[in-house]
Design an enzyme around this catalytic site. Structure first.
Site, PDB file in Angstrom:
ATOM      1  N   MET A  31       0.559  -1.533  -0.338  1.00 55.18           N
ATOM      2  CA  MET A  31      -0.768   0.423   0.190  1.00 55.18           C
ATOM      3  C   MET A  31       1.216   1.376   0.584  1.00 55.18           C
ATOM      4  O   MET A  31       0.629   2.578  -0.012  1.00 55.18           O
ATOM      5  CB  MET A  31      -1.119  -0.134   0.934  1.00 55.18           C
ATOM      6  CG  MET A  31      -2.236  -0.988   0.736  1.00 55.18           C
ATOM      7  SD  MET A  31      -3.388  -1.024   1.936  1.00 55.18           S
ATOM      8  CE  MET A  31      -2.764  -0.750   3.577  1.00 55.18           C
ATOM      9  N   HIS A  38       9.267  -3.360   3.492  1.00 55.75           N
ATOM     10  CA  HIS A  38       8.760  -3.853   2.219  1.00 55.75           C
ATOM     11  C   HIS A  38       9.882  -4.468   1.556  1.00 55.75           C
ATOM     12  O   HIS A  38      10.031  -5.158   0.612  1.00 55.75           O
ATOM     13  CB  HIS A  38       8.078  -2.272   1.416  1.00 55.75           C
ATOM     14  CG  HIS A  38       6.455  -1.672   2.098  1.00 55.75           C
ATOM     15  ND1 HIS A  38       6.946  -0.504   3.070  1.00 55.75           N
ATOM     16  CD2 HIS A  38       5.236  -2.624   1.955  1.00 55.75           C
ATOM     17  CE1 HIS A  38       5.248  -0.636   3.701  1.00 55.75           C
ATOM     18  NE2 HIS A  38       4.919  -1.811   2.693  1.00 55.75           N
ATOM     19  N   VAL A 177      10.499  -7.370   9.583  1.00 51.42           N
ATOM     20  CA  VAL A 177      11.835  -6.308   9.819  1.00 51.42           C
ATOM     21  C   VAL A 177      10.999  -5.649  10.767  1.00 51.42           C
ATOM     22  O   VAL A 177       9.849  -4.751  10.617  1.00 51.42           O
ATOM     23  CB  VAL A 177      12.616  -5.715   8.719  1.00 51.42           C
ATOM     24  CG1 VAL A 177      13.358  -4.216   9.000  1.00 51.42           C
ATOM     25  CG2 VAL A 177      12.187  -6.621   7.511  1.00 51.42           C
TER      26      VAL A 177
HETATM   27  P1  AMP Z   1       1.589  -2.691   3.468  1.00 51.48           P
HETATM   28  O1  AMP Z   1       1.924  -2.047   2.789  1.00 51.48           O
HETATM   29  O2  AMP Z   1       1.354  -2.890   5.098  1.00 51.48           O
HETATM   30  O3  AMP Z   1      -0.095  -3.614   2.921  1.00 51.48           O
HETATM   31  O4  AMP Z   1       2.538  -4.235   3.630  1.00 51.48           O
HETATM   32  C1  AMP Z   1       3.144  -4.224   2.421  1.00 51.48           C
HETATM   33  C2  AMP Z   1       3.385  -5.763   2.851  1.00 51.48           C
HETATM   34  O5  AMP Z   1       4.643  -5.867   3.092  1.00 51.48           O
HETATM   35  C3  AMP Z   1       3.016  -7.014   3.430  1.00 51.48           C
HETATM   36  O6  AMP Z   1       2.812  -8.220   2.692  1.00 51.48           O
HETATM   37  C4  AMP Z   1       3.080  -6.787   4.468  1.00 51.48           C
HETATM   38  O7  AMP Z   1       3.172  -8.340   5.724  1.00 51.48           O
HETATM   39  C5  AMP Z   1       5.021  -6.359   4.303  1.00 51.48           C
HETATM   40  N1  AMP Z   1       5.623  -6.047   5.259  1.00 51.48           N
HETATM   41  C6  AMP Z   1       5.089  -4.750   6.080  1.00 51.48           C
HETATM   42  N2  AMP Z   1       5.597  -4.714   7.132  1.00 51.48           N
HETATM   43  C7  AMP Z   1       6.377  -5.826   7.374  1.00 51.48           C
HETATM   44  C8  AMP Z   1       7.760  -5.807   7.572  1.00 51.48           C
HETATM   45  N3  AMP Z   1       8.151  -4.774   9.359  1.00 51.48           N
HETATM   46  N4  AMP Z   1       8.459  -7.106   7.979  1.00 51.48           N
HETATM   47  C9  AMP Z   1       7.901  -7.567   7.044  1.00 51.48           C
HETATM   48  N5  AMP Z   1       7.423  -7.315   5.981  1.00 51.48           N
HETATM   49  C10 AMP Z   1       6.208  -6.051   6.065  1.00 51.48           C
END
Ligand code: AMP
Length: 284
Positions: A31, A38, A177
């Site tokens: 997003m 990411h 992370v």
């Molecule tokens: P989002 O933009 O929050 O929808 O996240 C996009 C992708 O990044 C999703 O698959 C999340 O699980 C992954 N993601 C977000 N934060 C982290 C993190 N701290 N460590 C690993 N993956 C992450």
């Protein structure tokens, strides 16, 4: 150069060109408001696939009426700089009306997986997630799609969706992370004021406490849950949503920690809701 694709037809054209050149495609759905979490997914995707596309789409379907859709951080310039640095081949960045020209009638139901944990306080959320991920899979037809363990329930649902609906895509789940103090990286951490940013480490502290208990031989899941709840709920200014010990695959409650379990927590810091989790394997 990272190509920006904002229409479905341009994205399909790009995908067809790469595929006909015999390249494998890795997709990282996001997003936006990109951070190191990411980037770890992008790097994994680069290792595994010939070309990598990230989607940046704040999906209205997965936000409840009182949630932060309008205020969710959006910063395409910053995201593009990181995308270029990480040598992404393409970004798919559609407008909401491109993805949903009409309110969707046909959606993907995550079944009982959508009703557990975060599904209780976010009804409809995982249906919105499953639906947009299905659309992205159909539009971009990746060979491999990468998701973070940070969103453990989402990861399970996407894996089950790919299995149950026979999407020809491999799902890879990448580790969480964290900031140096343990806070899991999240785009929503930007919302935290200084005091809440300090308090937010309580989620990781609760998980670590539970992990230590299990490693020291405690097998009573209720006891472990109580300890996590206490760590979180006794912190002033923090509102506990849940702190649970569940089966890693089914996400169902366990009464006794006999195998691999998922410790999952969620709490509100002011108006910001954060989640975190840890997989623990009992010894012996
Ligand atoms: P989002 O933009 O929050 O929808 O996240 C996009 C992708 O990044 C999703 O698959 C999340 O699980 C992954 N993601 C977000 N934060 C982290 C993190 N701290 N460590 C690993 N993956 C992450």
């Amino acid at each position: 150069m990272t190509v920006v694709l904002s229409t479905i037809s341009a994205a399909r054209q790009w995908m067809r060109t790469e595929r006909s050149a015999g390249k494998t495609i890795g997709l990282v759905p996001t997003m936006g408001a990109l951070h190191e979490g990411h980037l770890s997914l992008f790097r994994q995707a680069r290792q595994r696939c010939d070309c990598v596309i990230a989607s940046i789409f704040v999906n209205p379907l997965q936000f409840g009426p009182t949630e932060d859709y309008d205020h969710y951080p959006r910063n395409l310039d910053h995201d593009m700089t990181l995308a270029e640095q990480e040598k992404l081949n393409a970004i798919f960045h559609p407008e909401a009306r491109e993805m949903y020209p009409q309110p969707p009638q046909i959606t993907v139901s995550p079944g009982r997986f959508g009703e557990l944990l975060c599904g209780v306080s976010r009804p409809g959320h995982f249906q919105g997630v499953a639906t947009v991920v299905a659309k992205l899979f159909n539009i971009l037809q990746p060979n491999v799609a990468f998701f973070g363990q940070k969103d453990a329930q989402q990861a399970i649902i996407v894996q089950r969706m790919a299995q149950d609906l026979n999407f020809p895509v491999a799902i890879e789940i990448c580790p969480i992370v964290r900031e140096p103090d343990g806070l899991a990286m999240s785009s929503r951490n930007q919302y935290l004021n200084a005091a809440d940013r300090v308090r937010a480490t309580v989620l990781y502290q609760a998980l670590r406490r539970a992990e230590r208990l299990i490693r020291s031989g405690v097998r009573d899941a209720i006891q472990v849950e109580r300890e996590m709840q206490e760590v979180i709920a006794t912190t002033p200014g923090v509102e506990l949503d849940y702190a649970r010990v569940v089966d890693r695959q089914s996400l169902q409650d366990v009464s006794e920690v006999t195998g691999e379990v998922l410790l999952a927590v969620a709490a509100r810091f002011g108006r910001t809701r954060l989640i975190d989790n840890m997989i623990v394997v009992p010894e012996g």
